[in-house]
Design a protein around this motif. Structure first.
Motif: not given
Length: 434
Positions: A48-65
């Motif tokens: 929710q911080v910015s568009k760039a951080w939205n892309v990073l935070a919701l990248d599938g690689s961050n959701w492995q566990r």
């Protein structure tokens, strides 16, 4: 959760539009690596911080566990389906523990979109049925760990499906799945030889035949929990001990048909056992524990609650043969006396390792036992509920020697003598935590 772009072009574009200094100083790859250490809640906040951080935070690689237990009390199907679409092949580990609203349809979507999942916790997802395991068996061949504790709707069909589609299983928990019988366990055992953990608490239809099949086909077993599997007999435990030499955790609590023959077999075959829980195995005697103490020197935790036939002899043997014991439960062992505690207190385990000792409802234990325990310098907790011969003064002396110890005791209200005219105490001394 809305779908976020994940390709390189969209990530570059998002960063170009975002002028935050941190985004300029650090390369995108480093940002992504930092985000990979965040939990679900933190990732959602960052999105929710910015568009760039939205892309990073919701990248599938961050959701492995993902563990949603602390994220939302009652996660519903659409959230699981969105996560499945976002994570896709990245997802390796997912815990839906306590998500009681989840239906089979959501797990079917998960199985279809996340074929690389290896660890799935469905503990207490009460609305799931055999359909869930069928979907997992069709699409998730890499599944290694599956927790179905409390999923009462599943039957033998689930285990048969899993045996056909998930041969890599090393962990299965079917506790309180009352519809599962020896037939389902046999099918699973035949096709999942890599199984290391089998937990079936409260499954009364898991019988000696089922345990025998596990012993025959799953020699790599290290953890077996048969608590409440009341139809398991000595012959099954003997086969388990003979075939599964790597056992280090064994729970046979409430398997009331077992005798010393089981303990003797374990003693002869399972030399690396570290945890043994045999609460309410009321036929065990000093003979069985004597054999155990001679062979199983790596024991660290023992639960002997309601092993009502054991005496001080068992404690003497454990004191001699098991120097690593840290946690010992002797509650309701009514033949234990101060002499047994004296031998225990003089043992290597008491001097170096013993941290928890439970003596609830041991009527022959007196303040003399507490005097012996003053030499147990690592002792952190003692349970003394309903030990009628223990006094407050005895506990006070123990705490003078071990000031950090927690002593849990119960003192019943004193019955007024006849001369008191039946007058009541001014205060109640029940359930005092000292």
């Amino acid at each position: 959760m809305s779908y976020a772009p994940r390709n390189k072009f969209e990530l570059t574009k998002a960063f170009a539009e975002d002028e935050a200094l941190i985004n300029k100083k650090l390369p995108k790859e480093l940002h992504l690596r930092i985000f990979s250490y965040l939990d679900v809640i933190s990732l959602c906040r960052c999105a929710q911080v910015s568009k760039a951080w939205n892309v990073l935070a919701l990248d599938g690689s961050n959701w492995q566990r993902i563990d949603l237990f602390h994220f939302q009390k009652d996660v519903e199907g659409p959230i699981i389906e969105n996560i499945s679409r976002r994570c896709g092949g990245f997802l390796r580990q997912l815990s839906l523990r306590g998500c009681q609203s989840i239906l089979d349809t959501s797990i079917k979507t998960l199985a279809l979109l996340c074929p690389n999942i290896e660890d799935l916790n469905l503990n207490d997802c009460k609305k799931l049925t055999d359909t869930t395991c069928h979907a997992l068996s069709r699409h998730c061949s890499k599944l290694q760990k599956l927790n179905l504790d409390g999923v009462a709707g599943i039957t033998d069909l689930s285990l048969k499906n899993l045996s056909e589609g998930c041969p890599q299983l090393t962990f299965i928990n079917i506790s309180w799945c009352s519809n599962i019988t020896e037939n389902g366990v046999e099918a699973l055992a035949r096709s999942c030889p890599k199984l290391k953990n089998f937990i079936s608490k409260g499954c009364k239809q898991v019988t000696s035949k089922a345990v025998g099949c596990l012993a025959k086909y799953c020699p790599q077993l290290e953890v077996v929990n048969l608590k409440g599997c009341c139809n398991v007999r000595d012959d099954a435990v003997q086969r388990l001990a003979e075939k599964c030499r790597k056992l280090h955790y064994l729970c046979l609590s409430d398997c009331s048909q077992l005798t010393d023959a089981s303990l003797i077999a374990i003693a002869h075959q399972c030399r690396f056992l570290s945890t043994l829980e045999v609460a309410s195995c009321s036929q065990f005697t000093d003979t069985g524990f004597q054999a155990l103490a001679k062979s199983c020197c790596y024991l660290e935790k023992m639960d002997l609650d309601e092993c009502i036939l054991i005496t001080d002899t068992t404690l003497m043997q454990l004191a001699t043969g098991c120097p690593r014991i840290e946690y010992l439960t002797l509650s309701h062992c009514e033949l234990i006396t101060d002499e047994g505690i004296r031998h225990l207190s003089m043992s290597p385990c008491a001097a170096e390792n013993l941290t928890v000792l439970e003596l609830d409802n041991c009527p022959l234990i007196t303040d003399a036992s507490l005097e012996h325990l003053t030499s147990c310098h690592n002792l952190q907790r003692v349970e003394l509920y309903d030990c009628q011969l223990i006094t407050r003064m005895g506990i006070k002396r123990l705490r003078n020697h071990l000031p950090n110890i927690k002593v849990h005791a119960y003192f019943a209200p004193v019955t007024p003598p006849p001369s008191a005219g039946g007058s009541r105490q001014k205060y109640c001394r029940c359930c005092v935590i000292i």
